[in-house]
Design a protein around this motif. Structure first.
Motif, PDB file in Angstrom:
ATOM      1  N   TRP A   1      -6.924   0.317 -11.725  1.00  0.00           N
ATOM      2  CA  TRP A   1      -5.997  -0.621 -11.064  1.00  0.00           C
ATOM      3  C   TRP A   1      -5.007  -1.252 -12.041  1.00  0.00           C
ATOM      4  CZ3 TRP A   1      -6.186  -3.827  -6.249  1.00  0.00           C
ATOM      5  CH2 TRP A   1      -6.680  -3.068  -5.171  1.00  0.00           C
TER       6      TRP A   1
ATOM      7  N   LYS B   1      -6.349  -3.976   2.303  1.00  0.00           N
ATOM      8  CA  LYS B   1      -7.096  -2.826   1.795  1.00  0.00           C
ATOM      9  C   LYS B   1      -6.143  -1.934   1.013  1.00  0.00           C
ATOM     10  CE  LYS B   1     -10.425   0.648   3.382  1.00  0.00           C
ATOM     11  NZ  LYS B   1     -11.096   1.207   4.585  1.00  0.00           N
ATOM     12  N   GLU B   2      -6.407  -1.773  -0.288  1.00  0.00           N
ATOM     13  CA  GLU B   2      -5.473  -1.076  -1.163  1.00  0.00           C
ATOM     14  C   GLU B   2      -6.198  -0.032  -2.010  1.00  0.00           C
ATOM     15  OE1 GLU B   2      -3.249  -3.971  -3.368  1.00  0.00           O
ATOM     16  OE2 GLU B   2      -2.970  -5.252  -1.621  1.00  0.00           O
ATOM     17  N   LYS B   3      -5.517   1.085  -2.266  1.00  0.00           N
ATOM     18  CA  LYS B   3      -6.087   2.142  -3.080  1.00  0.00           C
ATOM     19  C   LYS B   3      -5.209   2.375  -4.294  1.00  0.00           C
ATOM     20  CE  LYS B   3      -7.851   6.903  -2.803  1.00  0.00           C
ATOM     21  NZ  LYS B   3      -8.061   8.067  -1.907  1.00  0.00           N
ATOM     22  N   ARG B   4      -5.814   2.346  -5.462  1.00  0.00           N
ATOM     23  CA  ARG B   4      -5.095   2.587  -6.720  1.00  0.00           C
ATOM     24  C   ARG B   4      -6.000   3.410  -7.625  1.00  0.00           C
ATOM     25  NH1 ARG B   4      -0.845  -0.754  -6.206  1.00  0.00           N
ATOM     26  NH2 ARG B   4      -1.168  -2.490  -4.768  1.00  0.00           N
TER      27      ARG B   4
ATOM     28  N   GLY C   1      -7.549   6.077  -7.222  1.00  0.00           N
ATOM     29  CA  GLY C   1      -8.751   6.622  -6.605  1.00  0.00           C
ATOM     30  C   GLY C   1      -9.765   5.585  -6.174  1.00  0.00           C
ATOM     31  N   TYR C   2      -9.506   4.308  -6.427  1.00  0.00           N
ATOM     32  CA  TYR C   2     -10.434   3.237  -6.060  1.00  0.00           C
ATOM     33  C   TYR C   2      -9.825   2.364  -4.971  1.00  0.00           C
ATOM     34  CZ  TYR C   2     -13.228   4.411 -10.165  1.00  0.00           C
ATOM     35  OH  TYR C   2     -14.013   5.067 -11.089  1.00  0.00           O
ATOM     36  N   THR C   3     -10.537   2.212  -3.865  1.00  0.00           N
ATOM     37  CA  THR C   3     -10.082   1.364  -2.756  1.00  0.00           C
ATOM     38  C   THR C   3     -10.812   0.032  -2.813  1.00  0.00           C
ATOM     39  OG1 THR C   3      -9.635   3.283  -1.363  1.00  0.00           O
ATOM     40  CG2 THR C   3      -9.874   1.155  -0.258  1.00  0.00           C
TER      41      THR C   3
ATOM     42  N   THR D   1     -10.609  -4.061  -1.073  1.00  0.00           N
ATOM     43  CA  THR D   1      -9.985  -5.012  -0.154  1.00  0.00           C
ATOM     44  C   THR D   1      -9.785  -6.321  -0.904  1.00  0.00           C
ATOM     45  OG1 THR D   1     -11.055  -3.976   1.738  1.00  0.00           O
ATOM     46  CG2 THR D   1     -10.158  -6.181   2.058  1.00  0.00           C
TER      47      THR D   1
END
Length: 275
Positions: free
Chosen positions: A64, A252-255, A257-259, A261
């Motif tokens: 992230w 809810k966010e993905k960066r 490969g990791y999601t 909230t």
């Protein structure tokens, strides 16, 4: 109740501007009631921040670290803390900080007697001062054990309550003042997270300003990434790098490969001194 929850609903934060860190003495005047002790220079972060109920793994934090967010709030302790913190160790703090992350220590202390939520720890009018002092001592011990040095801020998580209930509000302010005073006696800066309609409002509008926190993190979910244009109180208050604004929750966010909230906050206030 938001992500700054007292249960496993999760508690997240983030948003402000592009990341800037100020390590000069900014904000010390705003933090006093701080006696004659030589205070470490405040470490200020201006930019986007995020927070989630459980501190993410080191791998997730590295993924992230895209410069979109520059700071993360972490729950360092308190009996009302809603989530376990298997990742939050001194080693994690050091490793995350070494990659450039700024950390915002958050402590979920005792809650007001009139609050409707289920809490493991509450104070009463008669115990507010003693519980505030005890909570603050524990917060300092927890911060120190994680490698967050003197001069760091600790933000007290105060959830929503009926501030029109005078007895309850008076007890809450007694607790907050005792928590703040005890932090300062240990050379830690005091902050408070609360709602613009209740707990933060109680602190911002209290006529007696003695021993109130020098930093205010207000929840106002208007989706505005700012600490200025929607500031609900006097524009002269908390102006010296002393504001955080939680403006959006449950994103809810993905960066990398990791999601995760998160809740988002605009940040222009102190962060932990690590190293």
């Amino acid at each position: 109740m938001s992500s700054h929850r007292l249960s496993k609903k999760g508690r997240y934060i983030a948003w402000a501007t592009t990341g800037v860190v100020v390590t000069a003495g900014a904000g010390i005047a705003a933090q006093t009631s701080m006696a004659a002790t030589a205070w470490p220079a405040q470490k200020t972060y201006i930019g986007r921040a995020f927070d989630t109920c459980t501190a993410p793994s080191l791998a997730a934090m590295k993924a992230w670290n895209t410069k979109f967010y520059g700071a993360a709030a972490v729950y360092i302790g308190g009996k009302n803390r809603g989530c376990a913190q298997p990742n939050l160790t001194k080693s994690w703090v050091k490793s995350v900080s070494s990659t450039g992350w700024k950390l915002i220590p958050l402590y979920v202390g005792a809650q007001p007697p009139c609050q409707k939520s289920a809490n493991r720890e509450r104070f009463t009018a008669s115990t507010a001062a003693s519980v505030g002092a005890s909570n603050a001592k524990d917060a300092v011990a927890k911060a120190s054990a994680l490698g967050m040095k003197a001069g760091s801020p600790i933000y007290l998580n105060m959830e929503s309550y009926d501030i029109s209930d005078k007895a309850c509000n008076d007890a809450t302010l007694t607790y907050v003042r005792s928590f703040t005073r005890t932090l300062r006696n240990a050379t830690y800066r005091a902050g408070l997270y609360g709602f613009s309609s209740s707990s933060a409002k109680a602190v911002a509008t209290a006529p007696n300003r003695t021993d109130l926190p020098g930093n205010l993190w207000y929840a106002l979910w208007d989706k505005k990434n700012t600490t200025t244009t929607d500031w609900p109180w006097k524009p002269t208050q908390y102006t010296d790098h002393s504001r955080g604004h939680q403006y959006m929750v449950n994103s809810k966010e993905k960066r990398g490969g990791y999601t995760i909230t998160v809740d988002r906050s605009a940040w222009d206030a102190p962060v932990a001194i690590v190293g």
